[in-house]
Design an enzyme around this catalytic site. Structure first.
Site, PDB file in Angstrom:
ATOM      1  CG  ASP A  22      -4.553  -7.461   0.994  1.00  0.00           C
ATOM      2  OD1 ASP A  22      -3.946  -8.218   1.789  1.00  0.00           O
ATOM      3  OD2 ASP A  22      -4.175  -7.257  -0.182  1.00  0.00           O
ATOM      4  CG  ASP A  94       2.442  -8.553  -0.700  1.00  0.00           C
ATOM      5  OD1 ASP A  94       1.943  -9.573  -1.200  1.00  0.00           O
ATOM      6  OD2 ASP A  94       2.951  -8.527   0.433  1.00  0.00           O
ATOM      7  CG  HIS A 137       8.746  -3.329  -3.884  1.00  0.00           C
ATOM      8  ND1 HIS A 137       9.869  -4.060  -3.595  1.00  0.00           N
ATOM      9  CD2 HIS A 137       8.387  -2.713  -2.723  1.00  0.00           C
ATOM     10  CE1 HIS A 137      10.177  -3.902  -2.309  1.00  0.00           C
ATOM     11  NE2 HIS A 137       9.289  -3.087  -1.762  1.00  0.00           N
ATOM     12  CG  ASP A 174      12.039   0.332   1.598  1.00  0.00           C
ATOM     13  OD1 ASP A 174      11.140   1.181   1.707  1.00  0.00           O
ATOM     14  OD2 ASP A 174      11.842  -0.907   1.745  1.00  0.00           O
ATOM     15  CG  HIS A 176      10.328  -4.228   1.924  1.00  0.00           C
ATOM     16  ND1 HIS A 176       9.801  -3.150   2.586  1.00  0.00           N
ATOM     17  CD2 HIS A 176       9.764  -5.331   2.464  1.00  0.00           C
ATOM     18  CE1 HIS A 176       8.937  -3.582   3.503  1.00  0.00           C
ATOM     19  NE2 HIS A 176       8.899  -4.898   3.455  1.00  0.00           N
ATOM     20  CG  ASP A 267      10.463  -0.022   4.892  1.00  0.00           C
ATOM     21  OD1 ASP A 267      11.621   0.371   4.662  1.00  0.00           O
ATOM     22  OD2 ASP A 267       9.706  -0.469   4.003  1.00  0.00           O
ATOM     23  CE1 TYR A 307       4.294   1.052   3.998  1.00  0.00           C
ATOM     24  CE2 TYR A 307       6.373  -0.058   4.443  1.00  0.00           C
ATOM     25  CZ  TYR A 307       5.475   0.491   3.543  1.00  0.00           C
ATOM     26  OH  TYR A 307       5.760   0.486   2.212  1.00  0.00           O
TER      27      TYR A 307
HETATM   28  C1  SS9 Z   1       2.679  -7.552   5.030  1.00  0.00           C
HETATM   29  C2  SS9 Z   1       3.404  -7.936   3.794  1.00  0.00           C
HETATM   30  C3  SS9 Z   1       3.590  -6.741   2.922  1.00  0.00           C
HETATM   31  C4  SS9 Z   1       4.714  -5.893   1.008  1.00  0.00           C
HETATM   32  C5  SS9 Z   1       5.585  -4.847   1.549  1.00  0.00           C
HETATM   33  C6  SS9 Z   1       5.876  -3.775   0.541  1.00  0.00           C
HETATM   34  C7  SS9 Z   1       6.723  -2.709   1.097  1.00  0.00           C
HETATM   35  C8  SS9 Z   1       7.051  -1.672   0.163  1.00  0.00           C
HETATM   36  N1  SS9 Z   1       3.003  -8.417   6.141  1.00  0.00           N
HETATM   37  N2  SS9 Z   1       4.515  -6.970   1.913  1.00  0.00           N
HETATM   38  S1  SS9 Z   1       8.252  -0.529   0.725  1.00  0.00           S
HETATM   39 ZN    ZN Z   2       9.866  -1.152   2.164  1.00  0.00          ZN
END
Ligand code: SS9
Ligand code: ZN
Length: 681
Positions: A22, A94, A137, A174, A176, A267, A307
């Site tokens: 994935d 995700d 999230h 973060d 996001h 991130d 990441y």
């Molecule tokens: C990958 C998409 C990932 C989810 C990211 C969740 C981050 C949590 N291109 N999307 S901090």
């Molecule tokens: Zn994040």
């Protein structure tokens, strides 16, 4: 008064991983934890922390945020086959499940609660929980974005319930949007949630309308949800600091939390394959530092994303250094915020103007910046040029391949705080007195010349000046971090210190912060060797200088709100951009500054000049020596209580100053350039 930093970690949380292919989830790996923790061990930071064991969150803990149905569903995952896990996973976005993730999710939430317990019972001052899965999230009934249980949201409810905490600030740095946290507290005025996040006008995951600045909270919670959407990638240190100085910190001080929790995702740092931002790992030293004087230092950081393993480990180390009290590194090239960041800041400030008196003067959102921004094809490709392509616009540069300099080693001087006190005065706990063996008159004569000798004609005064120079010398050599001197005459001492520094290449930029009314003896220079910010009550003729900034508050330094507004919105951005090698903080006689504000000022200024602060006070201010020394030693300042509205005159004064100075000091900007014509005044 030394209280430690908790580090909460357990290898067990590395024992789950993605079991199928994935692309969206492959970045969330066990190495994120092993590398972060490994870096803390290798640098000796882990050893300096108080190691607190994890525990499993109980059902009752999880149910503080999540529904029974959801908990029961997750409980079944350890018994599922690979196929069943894949199918279970499909209902969420995700995220992936693994037979051991439920166990780890309970540990991640439990680790966060252990951290809250350690901080609330004052076993430690602050701390970091290194956990996975992350949490911000996930919502009441859904896993999302690698998150299973909402660690920080659970901890917030837990702190309120178990310790009667009245106000919690959650800072989500973060990259996001932690929509799960937003949903949990949207209508709750006791929890102030702040998040900045990559948004790109809703084109970036999780692609929600409610991540925009217009989501300010609901009902009673209106004003207690602050979103700063980043509409471009490549945000830098200046962009992050601008938002802290001009939005988060003023609101946070007005709110006055009893506890600060950080959704500490890294991130948002350079090199991250998700964030594509350009802030360097040392920025987290400053972001952490800026939060450490809220809530009497009760600060709990909980890992979320991050990441790029190199960037992540460096950011984690920078953060822990700061939690432990090590002086922050000089923030690298702060050239001021970019236009897109200013636009986001402007919109967020104007959206919150109705709710926070510190934002009363914020400019209204320009009408041409509507929420429903439609991106043209040109704008799209333009945005991509900056981040993903070389100048030729052909070759893609992956975020993982971006290079940056490793943050320099953080050196802590052998002695934190030294003091120069008159004969017979007691040395504050934890400090060391400066003794000078040199003949005072000879040294001071050579450094000062005849002129000042006449003013400092007493032997004691001379001795103090001599010790002051010894102290400065040791600060330059990094043998001492900071110092405090009680002197016969602050004005003379200030001149003496500045002259001394002027002759030394190591201290070529001195930020002088004068608190209180007095005639400044030091000549105002335009060469940039000194920057004077003078906060008082007497109207001082505006010198129109870039390097002399008089701030005149109607009620003088005794006005808590006005003073803090000047510190956060003016002094900090100026200080960061000036990047001094020494901060001279001067308590003028009878300045009337209240103790709490003075502590905040002393604490906050230590983020500059690698913590090299020299405080000068008049001999008769003995009563304030202990609190000042305590702040110089890195102890958190007392809380100021929720702040009142500032005086309209002061708002006017500060805004006028900001507008005059923003051309020279662009970290003072709060609005996007094309909208500046619309500003008041
Ligand atoms: C990958 C998409 C990932 C989810 C990211 C969740 C981050 C949590 N291109 N999307 S901090
Ligand atoms: Zn994040």
């Amino acid at each position: 008064m030394t209280m430690g930093t908790a580090l909460i970690y357990d290898e067990e949380m590395t024992k789950y991983k993605l079991l199928w292919v994935d692309p969206a989830c492959k970045i969330e790996t066990p190495e994120r934890l092993t590398v972060s923790h490994g870096a803390l061990v290798r640098t000796g930071l882990a050893d300096r922390c108080v190691s607190v064991p994890v525990r499993e969150a109980t059902d009752a803990d999880v149910l503080l945020v999540h529904s029974e149905e959801y908990l029961e569903a997750v409980k079944k995952t350890p018994y599922m086959s690979l196929e069943q896990l894949m199918e279970f996973t499909l209902q969420y976005g995700d995220v992936y499940f693994h037979p051991n993730i439920y166990h780890c999710a309970k540990l991640a939430a439990g680790a966060t609660l252990q951290l809250v317990d350690s901080v609330m019972t004052r076993r430690v001052r602050n701390g970091l929980a290194l956990v996975r899965p992350p949490g911000h999230h996930s919502s009441t009934s859904a896993a999302n974005g690698f998150c299973v249980f909402n660690n920080v949201a659970i901890a917030t409810r837990y702190a309120k319930q178990k310790y009667g905490v009245k106000r919690v600030l959650i800072v989500d740095w973060d990259v996001h949007h932690g929509q799960g946290v937003q949903y949990a507290f949207e209508d709750d005025p006791s929890v102030l949630y702040f998040s900045w996040h990559r948004y790109e006008h809703q084109k970036f995951w999780p692609n929600l309308r409610e991540s925009d600045y217009s989501s300010v909270g609901k009902d009673k919670g209106a004003g207690f949800n602050i979103n700063v959407p980043w509409n471009k990638v490549g945000m830098k240190n200046s962009d992050y600091l601008s938002v802290f100085c001009h939005l988060l910190l003023p609101v946070a001080y007005e709110f006055c939390p009893d506890l600060v929790l950080v959704c500490a995702g890294f991130d948002s740092a350079i090199g991250d394959p998700e964030g594509h931002m350009c802030a360097t790992p040392d920025i987290f030293a400053h972001l952490s530092h800026l939060l450490m004087n809220l809530a009497e230092g009760k600060l709990c950081l909980v890992l979320e994303g991050g990441y790029n393993l190199t960037s992540l480990a460096q950011s984690v180390c920078q953060t822990v250094h700061t939690l432990l009290g090590d002086p922050a590194p000089q923030p690298a090239n702060l050239q001021g915020p970019c236009e897109s960041a200013l636009e986001s800041l402007h919109c967020a400030r104007s959206a919150h103007k109705p709710y926070w008196s510190c934002l009363k003067h914020a400019a209204d959102k320009p009408s041409d910046l509507s929420t429903q921004y439609v991106q043209t094809e040109e704008q799209r490709s333009e945005e991509h040029n900056g981040s993903e392509q070389t100048e030729e616009g052909e070759q893609e540069v992956k975020a993982e391949e971006v290079v940056w300099a490793e943050p320099p080693k953080r050196s802590t001087p052998p002695l934190r705080t030294a003091v120069v006190l008159p004969e017979g005065a007691a040395c504050p706990d934890g400090c060391e007195p400066i003794s000078s063996s040199v003949d005072p008159s000879a040294l001071v004569v050579s450094q000062l010349g005849e002129k000042f000798l006449r003013e400092a004609d007493e032997r004691d005064a001379l001795t103090a000046l001599c010790k002051l120079l010894t102290l400065l010398g040791k600060m330059e050599k990094n043998e001492i971090c900071n110092g405090l001197a009680l002197v016969h005459d602050v004005a003379t001492a200030m001149t003496c210190a500045v002259q001394h520094c002027g002759g030394n290449s190591l201290t070529n930029r001195v930020l002088i912060v004068c608190v209180g009314d007095a005639v400044l003896p030091s000549p105002i220079t335009e060469d940039g060797k000194t920057l004077v910010v003078h906060i008082g009550s007497k109207e001082i003729k505006d010198q129109k200088s870039k390097y002399y900034i008089p701030v005149c508050l109607k009620k003088g330094c005794s006005d808590v709100t006005g003073f803090m507004q000047a510190v956060l919105g003016l002094l900090l951005p100026l200080g960061y951009q000036y990047d001094p090698s020494l901060v001279l903080l001067v308590w003028m006689p009878d300045c009337g500054v209240c103790e709490g504000v003075w502590q905040q000022l002393t604490g906050l200024l230590q983020g500059l000049a690698q913590g090299h602060t020299l405080v000068l006070m008049q001999e008769n201010e003995k009563a304030s020596v202990d609190v000042t020394a305590s702040c110089l030693l890195g102890n958190p300042a007392a809380c100021l209580g929720p702040l009142d509205a500032p005086l309209p005159e002061d708002v006017e004064t500060l805004e006028r100053l900001r507008l005059r100075l923003q051309a020279d000091w662009n970290l003072l900007q709060t609005t996007a350039p094309e909208s500046r014509g619309d500003e008041e005044h």
